[in-house]
Scaffold this active site. Structure first.
Site, PDB file in Angstrom:
ATOM      1  N   ASN A  10       0.673  -1.387  -0.136  1.00 29.19           N
ATOM      2  CA  ASN A  10       0.103   0.086  -0.011  1.00 29.19           C
ATOM      3  C   ASN A  10       0.839   1.321  -0.025  1.00 29.19           C
ATOM      4  O   ASN A  10       1.959   1.603   0.892  1.00 29.19           O
ATOM      5  CB  ASN A  10      -0.739  -0.044   1.408  1.00 29.19           C
ATOM      6  N   HIS A  13       0.809   6.102   1.929  1.00 28.38           N
ATOM      7  CA  HIS A  13       1.853   7.124   2.778  1.00 28.38           C
ATOM      8  C   HIS A  13       2.964   7.918   2.039  1.00 28.38           C
ATOM      9  O   HIS A  13       3.428   8.775   2.474  1.00 28.38           O
ATOM     10  CB  HIS A  13       2.038   6.473   4.146  1.00 28.38           C
ATOM     11  N   HIS A  46      -5.583   3.360  -1.592  1.00 38.51           N
ATOM     12  CA  HIS A  46      -7.044   3.796  -0.976  1.00 38.51           C
ATOM     13  C   HIS A  46      -7.155   5.475  -1.468  1.00 38.51           C
ATOM     14  O   HIS A  46      -6.330   6.293  -1.025  1.00 38.51           O
ATOM     15  CB  HIS A  46      -6.783   3.946   0.567  1.00 38.51           C
ATOM     16  N   ARG A  48      -9.111   8.161  -0.663  1.00 38.46           N
ATOM     17  CA  ARG A  48     -10.253   8.720   0.278  1.00 38.46           C
ATOM     18  C   ARG A  48     -11.011   9.756  -0.079  1.00 38.46           C
ATOM     19  O   ARG A  48     -10.483  10.448  -0.993  1.00 38.46           O
ATOM     20  CB  ARG A  48      -9.423   9.069   1.726  1.00 38.46           C
ATOM     21  N   ARG A  52      -6.867  12.628   1.052  1.00 40.06           N
ATOM     22  CA  ARG A  52      -5.909  13.305   2.023  1.00 40.06           C
ATOM     23  C   ARG A  52      -4.308  12.817   1.831  1.00 40.06           C
ATOM     24  O   ARG A  52      -3.268  13.370   2.117  1.00 40.06           O
ATOM     25  CB  ARG A  52      -6.088  12.990   3.519  1.00 40.06           C
ATOM     26  N   GLU A  76      -8.694   0.654  -2.819  1.00 35.24           N
ATOM     27  CA  GLU A  76      -9.348   0.672  -1.625  1.00 35.24           C
ATOM     28  C   GLU A  76     -10.370   1.849  -1.788  1.00 35.24           C
ATOM     29  O   GLU A  76      -9.771   2.897  -2.295  1.00 35.24           O
ATOM     30  CB  GLU A  76      -8.412   0.601  -0.522  1.00 35.24           C
ATOM     31  N   THR A 107      -8.257   3.486   8.734  1.00 35.33           N
ATOM     32  CA  THR A 107      -9.607   2.794   8.680  1.00 35.33           C
ATOM     33  C   THR A 107      -9.438   1.963   9.932  1.00 35.33           C
ATOM     34  O   THR A 107      -9.054   0.751  10.173  1.00 35.33           O
ATOM     35  CB  THR A 107      -9.770   1.800   7.482  1.00 35.33           C
ATOM     36  N   GLU A 157     -11.285  -9.012   3.171  1.00 35.67           N
ATOM     37  CA  GLU A 157     -10.122  -8.981   3.972  1.00 35.67           C
ATOM     38  C   GLU A 157     -10.316  -8.599   5.251  1.00 35.67           C
ATOM     39  O   GLU A 157     -10.814  -7.886   5.812  1.00 35.67           O
ATOM     40  CB  GLU A 157      -9.455  -7.687   3.369  1.00 35.67           C
ATOM     41  N   HIS A 200      -3.854  -4.486   7.579  1.00 37.84           N
ATOM     42  CA  HIS A 200      -4.084  -3.257   8.611  1.00 37.84           C
ATOM     43  C   HIS A 200      -3.033  -3.415   9.775  1.00 37.84           C
ATOM     44  O   HIS A 200      -3.137  -4.472  10.634  1.00 37.84           O
ATOM     45  CB  HIS A 200      -5.242  -2.953   8.928  1.00 37.84           C
TER      46      HIS A 200
HETATM   47  N1  PXP Z   1      -5.904  -3.047   3.897  1.00 44.02           N
HETATM   48  C1  PXP Z   1      -6.862  -2.247   4.207  1.00 44.02           C
HETATM   49  C2  PXP Z   1      -8.147  -2.587   3.734  1.00 44.02           C
HETATM   50  C3  PXP Z   1      -6.586  -0.856   4.539  1.00 44.02           C
HETATM   51  O1  PXP Z   1      -7.597   0.186   4.637  1.00 44.02           O
HETATM   52  C4  PXP Z   1      -5.185  -0.763   4.965  1.00 44.02           C
HETATM   53  C5  PXP Z   1      -4.826   0.727   5.497  1.00 44.02           C
HETATM   54  O2  PXP Z   1      -5.052   1.662   4.350  1.00 44.02           O
HETATM   55  C6  PXP Z   1      -4.308  -1.490   4.886  1.00 44.02           C
HETATM   56  C7  PXP Z   1      -4.631  -2.911   4.309  1.00 44.02           C
HETATM   57  C8  PXP Z   1      -2.911  -1.576   5.102  1.00 44.02           C
HETATM   58  O3  PXP Z   1      -2.618  -0.923   6.533  1.00 44.02           O
HETATM   59  P1  PXP Z   1      -1.258  -0.444   7.021  1.00 44.02           P
HETATM   60  O4  PXP Z   1      -0.960   0.934   6.196  1.00 44.02           O
HETATM   61  O5  PXP Z   1      -1.613  -0.128   8.575  1.00 44.02           O
HETATM   62  O6  PXP Z   1      -0.316  -1.453   6.677  1.00 44.02           O
END
Ligand code: PXP
Length: 255
Positions: A10, A13, A46, A48, A52, A76, A107, A157, A200
């Site tokens: 992901n 960030h 994601h 959003r 952001r 996402e 989330t 998930e 997550h």
């Molecule tokens: N899976 C989903 C559905 C999420 O919303 C997120 C965070 O955006 C992640 C995985 C990844 O989480 P993390 O950034 O904490 O590794």
């Protein structure tokens, strides 16, 4: 045969850091390319509602790059008409439907599929018809898993945040209970014919226990990897995560 767990990286960030200053650097699309080169199986982003981190332009670029490289994009998104239109326009390989509140930092919980079944099901149908692999981001609760199955989604998930928080906060009893719930949830979802993903809050310390759950086919990991990349680089951070996932499955780590 033990199956390798896919790793979705992901890159949200990277965009968070870019947006702290405006401008174009660091570029999430470059991060996506490097993640794939380092062993990621796909890219997760994601979009959003408040934009952001990931922007609409990022989704345009990511879609084009991943299509060109024939690698999967997992979009996402919240269950809204705006997001549905964007997904139908881009037709990503996968769509993960998540709950979204503007005031939350990340989330925080899973989607309430039991309560939202009547409005989530038509979204899943539209996305299925468009050829997306639809996943619902839920807690490892049997009622939510069964409701997810009834929507017609192919994938769930499981939210690993509570397990990862309990490990990080050194609450071993809570961690054991959360891991037991994830383990039972994965088995239950698999028995219903759902593909099981998880994500997550996962880091080097928590990845092994989650990756060892045999029904889990894919992990989506972001924040920790992007943070770790500051110290060791994105490629090595992904490489180490990949090795830990493979070891958890009893597979040889990549050379
Ligand atoms: N899976 C989903 C559905 C999420 O919303 C997120 C965070 O955006 C992640 C995985 C990844 O989480 P993390 O950034 O904490 O590794």
């Amino acid at each position: 045969m033990t199956q390798r767990v896919r790793l979705g990286v992901n890159i949200d960030h990277v965009a968070t850091v870019r947006n702290a200053r405006g401008g174009a650097s660091p570029d999430p699309v470059r991060a996506a390319r490097e993640a794939l080169a380092a062993g990621a199986d796909g890219i997760t982003a994601h979009l959003r509602e408040d934009r952001r981190h990931i922007s609409d332009a990022d989704i345009d670029h990511l879609s084009a790059v991943l299509r060109e490289q024939e690698r999967p994009l997992n979009l996402e998104m919240a269950v809204t008409q705006e997001m549905l239109a964007i997904a139908l326009h881009h037709r990503p390989h996968a769509v993960c439907l998540v709950p979204e509140k503007r005031e939350e930092r990340t989330t925080e919980g899973g989607l309430d599929v039991v309560g939202g079944h009547n409005w989530i099901t038509p979204f899943v149908g539209r996305l299925n018809d468009a050829g997306a692999r639809v996943s619902l981001f839920i807690g490892a609760d049997p009622a939510q898993i069964e409701a997810a199955k009834r929507t017609g989604a192919a994938v769930v998930e499981l939210h690993t945040g509570a397990y990862c928080d309990a490990v990080r906060d050194e609450r071993p009893e809570d961690a054991a209970a959360e891991l037991a719930a994830l383990t039972a949830g994965a088995a239950h979802a698999h028995a219903l014919g759902l593909e099981v993903h998880a994500g997550h809050g996962i880091d080097y310390e928590t990845v092994a226990a989650v990756a060892a759950i045999p029904q889990i086919m894919e992990l989506n990991i972001g924040h920790f990897l992007i943070g770790e990349a500051i110290f060791v680089g994105l490629g090595p951070a992904i490489g180490r995560m990949r090795d830990l996932m493979d070891q958890a499955r009893g597979l040889e780590a990549a050379a």
